[in-house]
Scaffold this active site. Structure first.
Site, PDB file in Angstrom:
ATOM      1  CB  CYS A 116      21.804 -26.569 -20.648  1.00 50.71           C
ATOM      2  SG  CYS A 116      23.340 -26.178 -19.784  1.00 50.71           S
ATOM      3  NE  ARG A 121      19.997 -25.920 -26.382  1.00 58.07           N
ATOM      4  CZ  ARG A 121      20.932 -25.609 -25.489  1.00 58.07           C
ATOM      5  NH1 ARG A 121      21.607 -24.494 -25.606  1.00 58.07           N
ATOM      6  NH2 ARG A 121      21.214 -26.417 -24.497  1.00 58.07           N
TER       7      ARG A 121
END
Length: 419
Positions: A116, A121
């Site tokens: 997602c 990240r």
């Protein structure tokens, strides 16, 4: 194109049984590569992320058998083949192959992770740990190549600059067969980390401190087969507890570990949600007169980032105004724009979500922008008057096992439609 169609406004009641934890099993499966015999996992969720991981394991040479919620993996035939960007990029958890392949073969070439889109990240923390243990890292297009072939991995003292579940687990996986002792400081404390450590210890690893902020791993030469039961999915449990409070007339959530949900349950009690906690279940009563509250996510044992979106529809039932601040993933706000299409009084500014509860939702055509946003839209669709159509449902099927069947069993008018 597939979509989920919901005719909302129906009261739901009955029981739901929680599946094994997605965030555990996506690390457990790659970790099995380190074993030299068969490993069996029980309570494996029926989700597309697991299907993708099984496909990758089979491409690498593992023998995999699945029956019901049991997964039996024989990793002895695994070969260290490059796993390029492609199938890998649909999985955020693909980075766990870095640790397991490094631990077994001393090198790995893996496509950069997908999943997602929730904002940055970075895998920098993972790479820093691997490099401290003697590996070199280089980018080859969309792939990451890691190697410790010449010297092998060795123990190291590693400080995580940011609390990271993925980096903590990945370092643990890589360290279990490294030469010497590895110490992880400022480690994440999530239950899924304990679950992975339990599997590895049952395979013969020497890991202490999982679930605390200091984890100590003494490397071993070999890991054997074992059988392991995946812990219940606390995020799925929290999602269905939110749903039960939003549209339920009495719903029992089974296979729940309350200690994994204490922070979440505390915020629901602040809202005035009435529920009864038993040894392995939570019964949620029909609700009235809920109070708006503020939510701020934090690393475990704080309020989980994965639960702020599924909780949002319930907040929209409450009286008053509140804010939601996600300190983990700043881009986790896309569900706001979809809920607004359903006439929710909700907006976002500077990464903060502002909502006013008490307005009835209306059915609409909406799009799941990520896994937990999709769950929020399902709950909102069940609350709303009229028909709701949700597209981009592959995100939802990534993480919620048998969601259509579970909701139908509660009395929901919900179906999956193939266009």
């Amino acid at each position: 194109m597939r979509k989920i169609v919901i005719n909302g406004g129906l009261p739901l009641q009955g029981e739901i049984t929680i599946s094994g934890a997605k965030n555990s099993v996506v690390a457990l499966i790659p970790a099995i590569i380190l074993a030299d015999d068969v490993v069996t996992l029980d309570c494996v969720p029926d989700i597309s992320d697991v299907a993708s991981l099984v496909e990758i394991m089979e491409l690498m040479g593992a023998t995999v058998k699945r029956y019901d919620d049991v997964l039996e993996i024989d990793p002895r035939g695994v070969q260290n083949i490059p796993m390029p960007y492609g199938k890998i990029n649909s999985l955020r958890a693909s980075y766990y192959f870095y640790g397991s392949l490094l631990g077994r073969f001393g090198e790995a070439t893996v496509g950069l992770p997908g999943g997602c889109d929730l904002g940055p990240r970075p895998i920098d923390l993972h790479l820093k740990a691997f490099e401290a243990m003697g590996a070199t890292a280089s980018y080859e297009g969309d792939n990451m190549k890691l190697s410790a072939k010449d010297t092998g991995l060795h123990g190291a003292s590693i400080y995580m600059d940011t609390v990271s579940v993925g980096a903590t687990i990945n370092t643990m996986i890589a360290a279990v067969k490294a030469n010497g002792r590895t110490i992880i400081e400022n480690a994440a404390r999530e239950p899924e980390i304990i679950d992975v450590a339990t599997l590895l210890n049952n395979m013969g690893a020497h890991i202490r401190g999982a679930g605390t902020n200091i984890i100590i791993i003494d490397g071993v030469e070999r890991l054997h087969g074992t059988r392991h039961q995946v812990i219940p999915d606390r995020i799925e449990a929290g999602t269905y507890i939110s749903l039960a409070a939003a549209v339920g007339k009495g719903i029992r959530i089974n296979n729940v570990l309350y200690e994994h949900l204490e922070g979440f349950v505390a915020k629901l009690e602040e809202m005035g949600v009435r529920m009864t906690v038993s040894e392995d279940s939570i019964f949620v009563e029909e609700q009235s007169n809920l109070k708006a509250i503020n939510i701020k996510t934090a690393p475990y044992p704080g309020f989980a980032t994965d639960l702020q979106q599924p909780l949002t529809p319930l907040l929209l039932r409450a009286n008053g105004r509140g804010t939601i601040v996600d300190t983990i993933y700043e881009k986790r706000v896309n569900h706001v724009f979809e809920l607004a299409k359903m006439d929710a009084d909700i907006s976002t500014t500077n990464g903060h979500i502002l909502y006013t509860g008490g307005r009835d939702l209306r059915g609409a055509s909406v799009k799941a922008t990520d896994l937990r946003a999709g769950a929020a839209l399902v709950i909102a669709g069940l609350m709303a008057e009229g028909k709701t159509e949700i597209t981009n449902i592959e995100f939802i099927l990534r993480g919620y096992s048998d969601i259509i069947e579970k909701l139908r069993n509660l009395g929901a008018d919900i179906r999956l439609v193939e266009d």
